[in-house]
Scaffold this motif. Structure first.
Motif, PDB file in Angstrom:
ATOM      1  N   LEU A 160      93.202  28.263  24.286  1.00 39.25           N
ATOM      2  CA  LEU A 160      94.433  28.216  23.501  1.00 39.25           C
ATOM      3  C   LEU A 160      94.377  27.014  22.573  1.00 39.25           C
ATOM      4  N   VAL A 196      96.080  33.170  14.845  1.00 38.30           N
ATOM      5  CA  VAL A 196      95.173  32.017  14.844  1.00 38.30           C
ATOM      6  C   VAL A 196      94.577  31.810  13.461  1.00 38.30           C
ATOM      7  N   LYS A 247      92.918  35.294  23.235  1.00 44.75           N
ATOM      8  CA  LYS A 247      92.732  34.623  21.943  1.00 44.75           C
ATOM      9  C   LYS A 247      92.276  35.601  20.871  1.00 44.75           C
TER      10      LYS A 247
END
Length: 809
Positions: A574, A627, A620
């Motif tokens: 993370l 992201v 992720k």
């Protein structure tokens, strides 16, 4: 560095000159500068000006909201070099005003008169007379000031004992960290208000709030359990709404409320001090202006956000071993994006000669064939380790020696050491020819099929050497790493293009943020090591660095505890960049499950290291639309991907001190677990938060502390209200069409509208907007009519859009 003995006295062997009076003030409208002459005694008549030392100060502005101050005792002394600063163009400077009271040749006459320079909302003001004063204010509020006995020049005798640490060349110890080559230092103290907190200084492993600390800007390879740092940055910001950059490449010593409890003192060797005050008032605005001044991070390619696996610091690099790790990850359904070869891809004693060890890799044709297989069949990008030291057994040493590319001693001999690689020399990156030679070596490596370069070291820089360009030895200790990393990054950009270059650097100084990515050095494989690492990351990303990584599981230690490894996985995945790396033990997850079995530990379903790594890797990858978008902000705005709670919630007094949790971008709050038991305590600021995993909703008007227990496959992960999170469940790699057929999760409780922009790798993008009507119904739209699936929070029904619109009840 401490010069005083308490508040009233100086330390033995220290002589001081203090600015006592602002004697002459001039406002120069044409140059947009203030010129100030400060005397070191009060002047009552002209005879008092004899035998009287002075300081000359120039106050100017390089950019809006930034004021630069240069203070000199002797103008003829050689100044230490500063950093390249980006000045605004003259035609863009309508934000500057210079004001003065008094008449005649720009000089202010009577005592009590003032001169002021205003840059945007930031003003520097000096009042003529005694005591000495230089005040910075903005929007009717005083930010800080240099007042009274605060601007100083210290002269040290050989007998000076500035600290109880070992004595250096001039009798001065910088808290045992760096010994200066000067017996003269210039210093200033900037006042701290009651409760004002200080942050930054680059990668520091101590507490995130720096009040009470002595900090030396002097890069060292000191590990993460020390007061030293690999990336020391002479920049800090405070909760009062401003930042300060000391414009000096060499050693800068700070006393953060630790010598004078009411001030931050910084000192530099020599007769000149150069610094910039940067106004916010929000910390993100401070970083925006600071990174515009010293350079913004480059964008990084999307593939770098995936999981990296390394060989670790081990010697078995044969193809069978490496393939077993890569295939082992695939067989366990853990997507891998990058594989890194650490030191031993080159033969021992030969580092760095850029030659693959033939004993393990065969001919260069064999190497290229292996790397091609990794690329095309395994879908991997490849990284290789280098450092700027050339062992004398390697071919590169002799080539560099013959051409004069190595740093030399004063007698003309090549500087060498046996520390690290036997007889190694150091590439002199101040030599343009040496830089091009080294760059060509890197390009040759890239041509074999290498995609990224890990630039290790850069901190062990000798002081008793002569540089090709004549640089002062003291200034090169920290600056060397910038020339080193910049050279390698240029090779990457010239090969792969802007936005497609990535290095993995350990050391840095101001400017290094422009060449991402950086990782946190040699951390211990313990929960303390994990906590030290997080604190360092928060400090680094509060100092202009947009991307940051660390060794998941820790680097040091024969075999990390499986519990530490698994807790670290949740933390490491993370963040902007995620790498499994260690010292003498490979960091593949199944080895840690074997260790658990040896200890008689039976993991519940989903709790093995393999399970935990799989879960958070897939998480992720599913969040890549978010992201990747957050990863564009460092270049565009100077805002980092990882953010301290202070950075996102500067008005919350509780958030200002937190260093065991962080914001992952603007919407996710992460609280890593630092215990075997899974017990964790963390803070949710005021507002509504939703747990990403469970859908639990927490609303608080003033913030709330929570105590919880988490299994290994869980971590506190909360979404901020008025957020839209775009994701792709089931994603197996970091590179895909982020906005196509996406899952749009809407978190809209207290507000009426939320936005999320999704940028694609090719530069296109789509906007998702959610609006709440009077009945509480939420409509979600895509800006170009593309189809998607929507949901409220994470536990509600999925709703398919029609013509790019979804309605959520």
């Amino acid at each position: 560095m401490k010069f005083t003995n308490g508040y009233w006295l100086l330390r033995d062997g220290v002589e001081a000159l203090y600015a006592r009076e602002a004697y002459e003030l001039r406002a120069n409208d044409e140059k947009e500068e203030l010129d100030i002459l400060a005397t070191c005694r009060n002047v009552t008549n002209r005879a008092d000006t004899l035998n009287l030392p002075t300081f000359n100060l120039t106050v100017s502005t390089p950019a809006e909201g930034v004021i630069r101050v240069r203070a000199q005792h002797w103008k003829g002394a050689t100044p230490q070099p500063g950093f390249p600063l980006h000045y605004d163009e003259p035609g863009q400077r309508d934000y500057v005003t210079v004001t003065a009271e008094g008449e005649g040749d720009g000089e202010v006459g009577e005592k009590g008169a003032t001169v002021a320079l205003t840059s945007g909302k930031l003003t520097a003001k000096v009042v003529k007379g005694s005591p000495w004063n230089l005040t910075f204010e903005a929007e009717g509020k005083e930010l800080t000031q240099s007042f009274g006995k605060s601007l100083a020049r210290f002269k040290l005798s050989p007998a000076a004992a500035v600290s109880a640490q070992p004595v250096g060349e001039f009798g001065v110890s910088l808290n045992g960290q760096a010994y200066d080559e000067s017996d003269v230092f210039t210093a200033i103290q900037l006042h701290l208000g009651v409760g004002e907190q200080v942050y930054g200084f680059g990668e520091r492993f101590g507490t995130y709030v720096k009040n009470g600390q002595s900090i030396d800007i002097w890069n060292e390879d000191g590990g993460t359990a020390s007061e030293q740092g690999y990336k020391d940055i002479p920049f800090y910001m405070t909760s009062q709404g401003y930042g300060v950059l000391v414009n000096n490449r060499g050693h800068v010593s700070y006393e953060v409320g630790s010598e004078n409890t009411e001030a931050v003192q910084f000192s530099v060797p020599g007769e000149e001090l150069d610094f910039c005050v940067i106004y916010g008032p929000e910390p993100k605005e401070i970083l925006r202006r600071y990174t515009a001044l010293v350079g913004r991070p480059a964008n990084v390619p999307a593939w770098t956000y995936g999981l990296w696996l390394t060989t670790s610091f081990t010697t078995k690099y044969d193809e069978k071993t490496i393939t077993s790790f890569v295939d082992g990850m695939s067989e366990r359904d853990i997507p891998l994006s990058a594989f890194h070869y650490d030191c031993y891809w080159m033969r021992e004693f030969h580092w760095t000669d850029f030659e693959f060890d033939k004993r393990f890799f065969g001919t260069i044709d064999d190497v290229e064939k292996t790397l091609k297989t990794f690329h095309e069949e395994k879908g991997l990008h490849i990284c290789a380790w280098i450092n700027p030291y050339l062992g004398q057994a390697g071919s590169a040493f002799e080539e560099a020696r013959k051409n004069g590319y190595l740093v030399k001693k004063a007698n003309g001999e090549v500087w060498q050491t046996d520390l690290w690689q036997a007889g190694m020399g150091l590439v002199d990156f101040t030599n343009p020819l040496a830089r091009e030679w080294f760059k060509d070596k890197v390009k040759g490596l890239l041509a074999h099929g290498i995609d990224a370069i890990k630039t290790d070291f850069g901190e062990r820089i000798p002081r008793d050497v002569v540089w090709c360009d004549g640089s002062p030895t003291l200034s090169m200790h920290n600056w060397y790493t910038q020339l080193y990393n910049q050279t390698v990054f240029e090779a990457l950009e010239e090969t792969y293009g802007k936005g497609n270059a990535c290095l993995y650097a350990r050391s840095a100084t101001v400017g290094g943020q422009q060449q991402p990515v950086h990782w946190g050095g040699d951390c211990e494989s313990t929960f303390n090591g994990m906590a030290q690492t997080l604190r360092a990351g928060l400090s680094l990303t509060s100092s202009g660095f947009g991307f940051w990584s660390h060794d998941i599981g820790g680097f040091e230690g024969a075999f990390p505890d499986p519990a530490v490894y698994k807790r670290w996985v949740a933390f490491g995945m993370l963040g902007s960049h995620s790498r499994l790396h260690g010292s003498t033990v490979y960091r593949v997850p199944w080895l840690f499950d074997e260790e658990d079995e040896k200890n008689g530990v039976v993991n519940a379903p989903g709790q093995t290291a393999v399970d935990v790594l799989r879960k958070f890797t897939l998480l992720k990858l599913s969040l890549m639309p978010y992201v990747y978008e957050m990863g564009l902000k460092p270049h565009a705005e100077g805002t980092p991907v990882m953010r301290s709670m202070f950075l996102e919630f500067p008005d919350d007094p509780t958030a200002r001190t937190l260093d065991r949790q962080y914001m992952f971008g603007q919407s996710f709050l992460v609280a890593p677990v630092f215990t075997y038991s899974g017990d964790v305590e963390y803070y949710l600021p005021a507002g509504t938060w939703v747990n990403w995993f469970t859908g639990e909703k927490v609303t608080s008007a003033s913030g709330v502390w929570r105590r919880e227990k988490h299994d290994f496959d869980s971590v506190p992960l909360w979404v901020r209200d008025n957020s839209i999170i775009v994701s792709h469940e089931g994603a197996q790699k970091p590179e895909y069409a982020y906005g196509e057929n996406a899952l749009v999760s809407v978190f809209l409780e207290d507000g009426e509208e939320a936005h999320a922009h999704v940028s694609e790798i090719d530069g296109t993008g789509v906007e998702f907007v959610a609006r709440k009507d009077a009945e509480g119904r939420i409509t979600v739209e895509s800006s170009d009519g593309r189809e998607f699936t929507a949901r409220l929070t994470v536990s509600d029904e999925l709703v398919k859009s029609s013509n790019g619109v979804a309605v959520l009840n």
